[in-house]
Write an enzyme that holds these catalytic residues in place. Structure first.
Site, short mmCIF file in Angstrom:
data_model
loop_
_atom_site.label_atom_id
_atom_site.label_comp_id
_atom_site.label_asym_id
_atom_site.label_seq_id
_atom_site.Cartn_x
_atom_site.Cartn_y
_atom_site.Cartn_z
N GLU A 1 43.94 44.82 35.93
CA GLU A 1 45.17 44.27 36.51
C GLU A 1 46.35 45.24 36.42
OE1 GLU A 1 44.31 39.49 35.95
OE2 GLU A 1 45.02 40.61 34.22
N GLY B 1 41.92 31.50 39.14
CA GLY B 1 41.00 30.61 39.84
C GLY B 1 41.84 29.67 40.71
N MET C 1 44.58 32.10 32.31
CA MET C 1 44.51 32.04 30.85
C MET C 1 45.71 32.65 30.13
SD MET C 1 40.40 32.87 30.52
CE MET C 1 40.29 32.47 28.79
N GLU C 2 46.77 33.02 30.86
CA GLU C 2 47.91 33.67 30.19
C GLU C 2 49.30 33.23 30.66
OE1 GLU C 2 45.63 35.59 31.98
OE2 GLU C 2 44.26 36.03 30.35
N ASP D 1 38.51 33.52 42.41
CA ASP D 1 37.40 32.56 42.40
C ASP D 1 38.00 31.17 42.57
OD1 ASP D 1 38.10 33.32 39.33
OD2 ASP D 1 37.72 31.18 39.52
N1 SAH Z 1 34.93 38.95 32.92
C1 SAH Z 1 35.82 39.08 31.81
C2 SAH Z 1 36.40 37.74 31.40
C3 SAH Z 1 37.36 37.24 32.42
S1 SAH Z 1 38.24 35.84 31.88
C4 SAH Z 1 35.06 39.72 30.64
O1 SAH Z 1 33.88 39.60 30.57
O2 SAH Z 1 35.74 40.36 29.84
C5 SAH Z 1 39.18 35.49 33.33
C6 SAH Z 1 40.49 36.23 33.50
O3 SAH Z 1 40.96 36.06 34.82
C7 SAH Z 1 41.62 35.70 32.62
O4 SAH Z 1 42.51 36.73 32.30
C8 SAH Z 1 42.28 34.61 33.51
O5 SAH Z 1 43.68 34.64 33.43
C9 SAH Z 1 41.84 34.93 34.94
N2 SAH Z 1 41.03 33.91 35.63
C10 SAH Z 1 40.49 34.11 36.87
N3 SAH Z 1 39.74 33.04 37.23
C11 SAH Z 1 39.81 32.14 36.21
C12 SAH Z 1 39.20 30.87 36.00
N4 SAH Z 1 38.37 30.32 36.88
N5 SAH Z 1 39.48 30.22 34.83
C13 SAH Z 1 40.31 30.77 33.92
N6 SAH Z 1 40.88 32.00 34.07
C14 SAH Z 1 40.63 32.69 35.20
#
Ligand code: SAH
Length: 230
Positions: A12, A78, A172-173, A196
């Site tokens: 990001e 998301g 998530m932030e 997504d």
């Molecule tokens: N693929 C990463 C984990 C991603 S967590 C790994 O393996 O390290 C998802 C991140 O994208 C978080 O920072 C959150 O803010 C955002 N995000 C995107 N889609 C999301 C969803 N469906 N639920 C929660 N957070 C989502």
């Protein structure tokens, strides 16, 4: 003015660092901060790591330690609102912690005494975003973002978040960053591009579109910076 530009994951902020070009790297509180002069304006860039705790730490550090006076967050989310497609932008007008739950004591979801269910973002920064969108001929949706410490990939959880918060997108932030900015009186802007739709195939969609959506969000946020400092 000193502008904090924040993401959660490396992907990001990489496009932001590429646009800024030259920067000084500082280690602070187990994280890396990139300080630069961008078109004559001081900026501090960092990715916090995922989740509410790390993003709280980074937002607080950017304001209290690096003395940033405005904070812009860029990242992916998301989508919940069906009108939001992959790559679309959403700007948070207000945010809530969807997993903050002391309902056992009769409180609404997202509420703890001394806090509030929703935290608002800065209206002036949203109006700057509108000007940028016009210039770029690129639309964004304004809406409610729900934040929690979980990657949501389940329609039932999505539905509960809509019912409790009327949210248009989730991540998530954002809410934790907004709480920090609100408490420290720093204007806050939270932008997300959809990666997504938070249902069963969310992790596959995320893996496929996270990078391209992060670039879309980063490019928009840097146009915001251009506008703020012009
Ligand atoms: N693929 C990463 C984990 C991603 S967590 C790994 O393996 O390290 C998802 C991140 O994208 C978080 O920072 C959150 O803010 C955002 N995000 C995107 N889609 C999301 C969803 N469906 N639920 C929660 N957070 C989502």
């Amino acid at each position: 003015m000193k502008i904090a530009i924040m993401g959660a994951m490396p992907e990001e902020i990489t496009p932001i660092l590429e646009i800024v070009g030259e920067y000084k790297t500082t280690q602070y509180a187990n994280n890396t901060y990139y300080e630069a002069s961008y078109k004559g304006c001081e900026v501090v860039i960092a990715h916090s790591k995922i989740g509410k705790v790390f993003s709280t730490l980074t937002a607080t550090s950017m304001i209290e330690h690096f003395a940033c006076t405005t904070l812009l967050f860029s990242g992916v989310a998301g989508g919940i609102n069906p009108s939001l497609k992959i790559g679309d932008l959403i700007v948070a007008t207000k945010l809530s912690q969807h997993d903050l739950d002391i309902t056992a004591f009769g409180h609404p979801m997202g509420f703890v005494p001394g806090g509030s269910v929703f935290v608002e973002t800065d209206k002036e920064l949203i109006s700057v975003a509108k000007d940028v969108a016009k210039e770029l001929d690129k639309n964004f949706q304004e809406g409610v973002i729900a934040t929690g410490d979980q990657f949501v990939h389940d329609t039932k959880i999505k539905e509960a978040i809509v019912k409790n918060f009327g949210a248009d997108a989730l991540e998530m932030e954002g809410a934790s960053v907004a709480v920090v900015c609100d408490a420290l009186h720093v204007p806050c802007f939270i932008l997300r591009a959809i990666s997504d739709t938070a249902d069963t195939d969310a992790s596959f969609s995320f893996d496929e579109f996270m990078e391209s959506s992060a670039i879309i969000s980063a490019a928009f946020v840097m146009k915001m910076v251009d506008k703020i400092i012009e």
